[in-house]
Design an enzyme around this catalytic site. Sequence first.
Site, PDB file in Angstrom:
ATOM      1  N   ASP A 257      46.967  30.796  55.512  1.00 41.16           N
ATOM      2  CA  ASP A 257      46.703  29.351  55.627  1.00 41.16           C
ATOM      3  C   ASP A 257      48.021  28.595  55.454  1.00 41.16           C
ATOM      4  OD1 ASP A 257      43.725  27.693  54.998  1.00 41.16           O
ATOM      5  OD2 ASP A 257      45.640  26.620  55.118  1.00 41.16           O
TER       6      ASP A 257
ATOM      7  N   ILE B 190      49.793  29.991  62.000  1.00 40.16           N
ATOM      8  CA  ILE B 190      49.391  30.862  63.124  1.00 40.16           C
ATOM      9  C   ILE B 190      50.200  30.574  64.393  1.00 40.16           C
ATOM     10  CG2 ILE B 190      47.065  31.330  62.226  1.00 40.16           C
ATOM     11  CD1 ILE B 190      45.983  29.368  64.366  1.00 40.16           C
TER      12      ILE B 190
ATOM     13  N   TYR C 152      39.406  18.871  72.112  1.00 39.09           N
ATOM     14  CA  TYR C 152      38.980  19.835  71.084  1.00 39.09           C
ATOM     15  C   TYR C 152      37.982  20.850  71.661  1.00 39.09           C
ATOM     16  CZ  TYR C 152      36.566  21.683  66.993  1.00 39.09           C
ATOM     17  OH  TYR C 152      35.996  22.522  66.072  1.00 39.09           O
TER      18      TYR C 152
ATOM     19  N   ARG D 196      31.975   6.734  69.643  1.00 44.13           N
ATOM     20  CA  ARG D 196      33.254   7.416  69.827  1.00 44.13           C
ATOM     21  C   ARG D 196      33.384   7.992  71.232  1.00 44.13           C
ATOM     22  NH1 ARG D 196      34.074  11.340  64.624  1.00 44.13           N
ATOM     23  NH2 ARG D 196      35.180   9.882  63.312  1.00 44.13           N
TER      24      ARG D 196
ATOM     25  N   ASP E 212      32.220  11.799  72.287  1.00 42.12           N
ATOM     26  CA  ASP E 212      31.085  12.188  71.439  1.00 42.12           C
ATOM     27  C   ASP E 212      29.967  12.811  72.275  1.00 42.12           C
ATOM     28  OD1 ASP E 212      30.815  12.024  68.662  1.00 42.12           O
ATOM     29  OD2 ASP E 212      29.293  10.463  68.793  1.00 42.12           O
TER      30      ASP E 212
HETATM   31  C1  UD2 Z   1      32.082  18.572  66.589  1.00 38.50           C
HETATM   32  C2  UD2 Z   1      31.151  19.756  66.894  1.00 38.50           C
HETATM   33  C3  UD2 Z   1      31.012  20.634  65.638  1.00 38.50           C
HETATM   34  C4  UD2 Z   1      32.372  21.046  65.087  1.00 38.50           C
HETATM   35  C5  UD2 Z   1      33.176  19.781  64.820  1.00 38.50           C
HETATM   36  C6  UD2 Z   1      34.560  20.061  64.251  1.00 38.50           C
HETATM   37  C7  UD2 Z   1      29.564  18.731  68.500  1.00 38.50           C
HETATM   38  C8  UD2 Z   1      28.154  18.362  68.753  1.00 38.50           C
HETATM   39  N1  UD2 Z   1      29.825  19.263  67.275  1.00 38.50           N
HETATM   40  O1  UD2 Z   1      31.442  17.789  65.606  1.00 38.50           O
HETATM   41  O2  UD2 Z   1      30.241  21.782  65.946  1.00 38.50           O
HETATM   42  O3  UD2 Z   1      33.046  21.899  65.970  1.00 38.50           O
HETATM   43  O4  UD2 Z   1      33.319  19.019  66.047  1.00 38.50           O
HETATM   44  O5  UD2 Z   1      35.271  18.861  64.073  1.00 38.50           O
HETATM   45  O6  UD2 Z   1      30.436  18.599  69.342  1.00 38.50           O
HETATM   46  N2  UD2 Z   1      30.300   9.685  62.883  1.00 38.50           N
HETATM   47  C9  UD2 Z   1      29.878   8.497  62.324  1.00 38.50           C
HETATM   48  N3  UD2 Z   1      30.578   7.990  61.283  1.00 38.50           N
HETATM   49  C10 UD2 Z   1      31.688   8.609  60.778  1.00 38.50           C
HETATM   50  C11 UD2 Z   1      32.106   9.827  61.347  1.00 38.50           C
HETATM   51  C12 UD2 Z   1      31.384  10.351  62.411  1.00 38.50           C
HETATM   52  O7  UD2 Z   1      28.902   7.906  62.769  1.00 38.50           O
HETATM   53  O8  UD2 Z   1      32.278   8.084  59.824  1.00 38.50           O
HETATM   54  C13 UD2 Z   1      29.496  10.254  63.985  1.00 38.50           C
HETATM   55  C14 UD2 Z   1      30.281  10.744  65.192  1.00 38.50           C
HETATM   56  O9  UD2 Z   1      30.528   9.691  66.109  1.00 38.50           O
HETATM   57  C15 UD2 Z   1      29.312  11.801  65.728  1.00 38.50           C
HETATM   58  C16 UD2 Z   1      28.652  12.378  64.472  1.00 38.50           C
HETATM   59  O10 UD2 Z   1      28.853  11.401  63.461  1.00 38.50           O
HETATM   60  O11 UD2 Z   1      28.330  11.212  66.537  1.00 38.50           O
HETATM   61  C17 UD2 Z   1      29.272  13.672  64.005  1.00 38.50           C
HETATM   62  O12 UD2 Z   1      30.675  13.517  63.970  1.00 38.50           O
HETATM   63  P1  UD2 Z   1      31.608  14.600  63.278  1.00 38.50           P
HETATM   64  O13 UD2 Z   1      33.026  14.141  63.445  1.00 38.50           O
HETATM   65  O14 UD2 Z   1      31.125  14.913  61.926  1.00 38.50           O
HETATM   66  O15 UD2 Z   1      31.344  15.913  64.117  1.00 38.50           O
HETATM   67  P2  UD2 Z   1      31.192  16.207  65.730  1.00 38.50           P
HETATM   68  O16 UD2 Z   1      29.764  16.030  66.090  1.00 38.50           O
HETATM   69  O17 UD2 Z   1      32.252  15.533  66.490  1.00 38.50           O
END
Ligand code: UD2
Length: 313
Positions: free
Chosen positions: A33, A57, A144, A271, A274
């Site tokens: 790490d 890495i 990503y 976002r 998203d």
């Molecule tokens: C993606 C992947 C997940 C993992 C992750 C790593 C999907 C469905 N999931 O997660 O498997 O790989 O990336 O980073 O692609 N949000 C809010 N408020 C906040 C922060 C986030 O509303 O303060 C929303 C965001 O817009 C989204 C949801 O919460 O709709 C989840 O966001 P996230 O950043 O926790 O994870 P996500 O879904 O991008």
Amino acid sequence: MKVYVVTGGAGFIGSAVVRTLLAQGAGTVRVVDNFLTGRESNLSDIRSRVELDQSDIRDYNALAAAIRGADIVFHLAAIPSVPRSIQDPAPSHQVNIDGTFNVLRASVEAKVERVVYAASSSAYGDTEVLPKVESMPPRPQSPYAVQKLAGEYYSSVFHSCFGLETVALRFFNVYGERQDPSSPYSGVLSLFFKALIERRSPTIFGDGEQTRDFTYVEDVAALCWKAASAPGVAGKMYNAGNGHRYSLNSVWDLLQKIEGVSLRPQYGPSRVGDVRDSQADTTAARRDLGHAPQYTLEQGLRRTLAWYKSCST
Ligand code: UD2
């Protein structure tokens, strides 16, 4: 006794995998790490039981030395976050694609038995049908998602071309103890827990009706362990999810209920990149890896909340 290497082993999910290995009686566990997002404190209770190698890495020679002698490699080192990969795509490209290539190449060189790769549910993108099944064509919607998918393809091709056993697990929105809520790119549930404990309103991007298959970290770590030895799965990819989906609004409602508070969320714009809905079909993981998730969302939330509270006192 086998030698296990966990890249990203000082991170939130990586350190849970390390704990699972130790609980299973693993002989030698080596954490690789660079502490970009990982923390030594994530290993504080088990520090004397693991070897720690601070290699990056992206540095092939250092990584190859760290992997030499390993039997099994769990590759969890990554720069996560969809928005981070849009804001600043180069570092995540270098770590998630070039770094993964390095891990696979070093594993071939070291004659590693198997590499378990942390892929992402983001590879599916928006699909017309839920739950999401491994046979669906990928539709990445962010750098990503592309990066994590490239790692899957590389894993599969390292199996077919170089004979390295690989298993890719598409993690579905993992949450739990040690998830770091301190960055704007932190996972949404870690931010929800922090807001809840501080009695603040969380910010929800969009209408909050987007859904996620929130998966408890202990279940994911257990699945990683099973993927390291299951027969007949080399070169394949499996969902690592809980099998349910919950809207952000409903999870925040549940957390308020558990804590007995009422805090209306603030809503902001959706976002870019998203995904709208996410839910894993867990059939293949159950069948081939013998895995059944053990924790309901409420059980996982309660355990995690208790942990965040224990840190804030
Ligand atoms: C993606 C992947 C997940 C993992 C992750 C790593 C999907 C469905 N999931 O997660 O498997 O790989 O990336 O980073 O692609 N949000 C809010 N408020 C906040 C922060 C986030 O509303 O303060 C929303 C965001 O817009 C989204 C949801 O919460 O709709 C989840 O966001 P996230 O950043 O926790 O994870 P996500 O879904 O991008």
